[in-house]
Scaffold this motif. Structure first.
Motif, PDB file in Angstrom:
ATOM      1  N   SER A 141       0.823  -1.212   0.000  1.00  0.00           N
ATOM      2  CA  SER A 141       0.000   0.000   0.000  1.00  0.00           C
ATOM      3  C   SER A 141       0.856   1.261   0.000  1.00  0.00           C
ATOM      4  N   VAL A 153       2.634   4.730  -3.575  1.00  0.00           N
ATOM      5  CA  VAL A 153       1.315   4.245  -3.163  1.00  0.00           C
ATOM      6  C   VAL A 153       0.878   3.210  -4.178  1.00  0.00           C
ATOM      7  N   ASP A 154       0.669   1.969  -3.703  1.00  0.00           N
ATOM      8  CA  ASP A 154       0.329   0.846  -4.585  1.00  0.00           C
ATOM      9  C   ASP A 154       1.312   0.731  -5.751  1.00  0.00           C
ATOM     10  N   LYS A 156       3.071   3.012  -7.203  1.00  0.00           N
ATOM     11  CA  LYS A 156       3.223   4.179  -8.072  1.00  0.00           C
ATOM     12  C   LYS A 156       3.803   5.349  -7.277  1.00  0.00           C
ATOM     13  N   ILE A 158       4.584   8.989  -5.889  1.00  0.00           N
ATOM     14  CA  ILE A 158       3.798  10.220  -5.770  1.00  0.00           C
ATOM     15  C   ILE A 158       4.765  11.398  -5.617  1.00  0.00           C
ATOM     16  N   LYS A 211      -2.326  14.039  -1.542  1.00  0.00           N
ATOM     17  CA  LYS A 211      -1.462  13.205  -2.376  1.00  0.00           C
ATOM     18  C   LYS A 211      -1.491  11.727  -1.970  1.00  0.00           C
ATOM     19  N   ALA A 213      -4.304  10.259  -1.188  1.00  0.00           N
ATOM     20  CA  ALA A 213      -5.726   9.899  -1.324  1.00  0.00           C
ATOM     21  C   ALA A 213      -5.920   8.555  -2.011  1.00  0.00           C
ATOM     22  N   GLY A 214      -4.879   8.037  -2.670  1.00  0.00           N
ATOM     23  CA  GLY A 214      -5.006   6.746  -3.341  1.00  0.00           C
ATOM     24  C   GLY A 214      -5.075   5.568  -2.384  1.00  0.00           C
ATOM     25  N   GLU A 216      -6.578   3.300   0.758  1.00  0.00           N
ATOM     26  CA  GLU A 216      -7.963   2.945   1.059  1.00  0.00           C
ATOM     27  C   GLU A 216      -8.564   3.815   2.153  1.00  0.00           C
TER      28      GLU A 216
END
Length: 234
Positions: A141, A153-154, A156, A158, A211, A213-214, A216
């Motif tokens: 995560s 995040v996941d 990717k 940021i 930033k 927000a991706g 959960e």
């Protein structure tokens, strides 16, 4: 920058000596626990995180190397051993097992305290250097890579400003601990909290949350009237 408390453990059944050492070491940023048996010591080591163990090997009939092996199996914490006069080979064996420093009895409390402080500083400096290079990962995560000053995040990356990254890294290093806006400001700016500091921190936290927000759920929680804390993602 907030001051975090150091914890030490003294394992000794000579109350007067242990209290004398404790008085020289305990202060607002250093907490010292004292126990009188190996079983109590092992329970404490498993339950808490210490930056130094001061152990009188006289507390147990168990072989000295076995005492060290038992404690090393629980945690890799520096050991300051208080011993009777030992033969060279005994010292070599104990050093190989993980003892950091020996002090022969009778122990001078002042010398013991000074040696303890030196060991703690060396341990914490090395510890911080290692931590500064090791990624902080919460499953897939959220991953924070200090070497590259990057957060993913996941999987990717940021885009974070210097202050946003420093805030995230610092809070992730201290999950569930509450920090005031003043403490966070002093950490990321290394400066005194000025009149605009409160609003600046609100703005940085708001941008950081946006930033992230991706994820959960929100991981930077507001503690009303106090500040913020980092809640690790599931």
């Amino acid at each position: 920058m907030p001051v975090l408390c150091r914890q030490l453990l003294i394992v000794m059944d000579e109350l007067e000596v242990s209290q004398s050492i404790l008085k020289r070491l305990e202060n607002p940023t250093t907490k010292v626990d004292c126990v009188a048996s190996l079983s109590e010591a092992l329970e404490c080591v498993i339950r808490k995180t210490y930056c130094l163990l001061i152990i009188d090997f006289h507390i147990s009939n168990i072989d000295n190397t076995e005492i060290v092996r038992i404690l090393r199996a629980a945690k890799h914490t520096p050991i300051l051993a208080l011993t009777e006069a030992l033969a060279s080979q005994e010292k070599i064996d104990l050093l190989h097992m993980g003892v950091d420093v020996f002090l022969e009895k009778p122990v001078d409390a002042g010398v013991c305290a000074a040696q303890a402080i030196a060991l703690i500083e060396r341990y914490l400096n090395v510890d911080e250097t290692l931590k500064a290079r090791v990624p902080i990962a919460f499953g897939t995560s959220l991953v924070i890579a200090p070497r590259y000053r990057q957060a993913l995040v996941d999987g990717k990356p940021i885009e974070l400003t210097r202050i946003e990254y420093d805030l995230l890294y610092f809070m992730a290093r201290h999950p569930n601990q509450v920090f005031s806006r003043e403490q966070l400001y002093q950490y990321v700016r290394n400066d005194c909290f000025d009149l605009g500091g409160d609003e600046a921190m609100r703005s940085h936290i708001k941008a950081l949350r946006r930033k992230l927000a991706g994820l959960e759920r929100e991981i930077i929680e507001t503690v009303w009237g106090v500040g913020y804390r980092f809640i690790p993602p599931a």
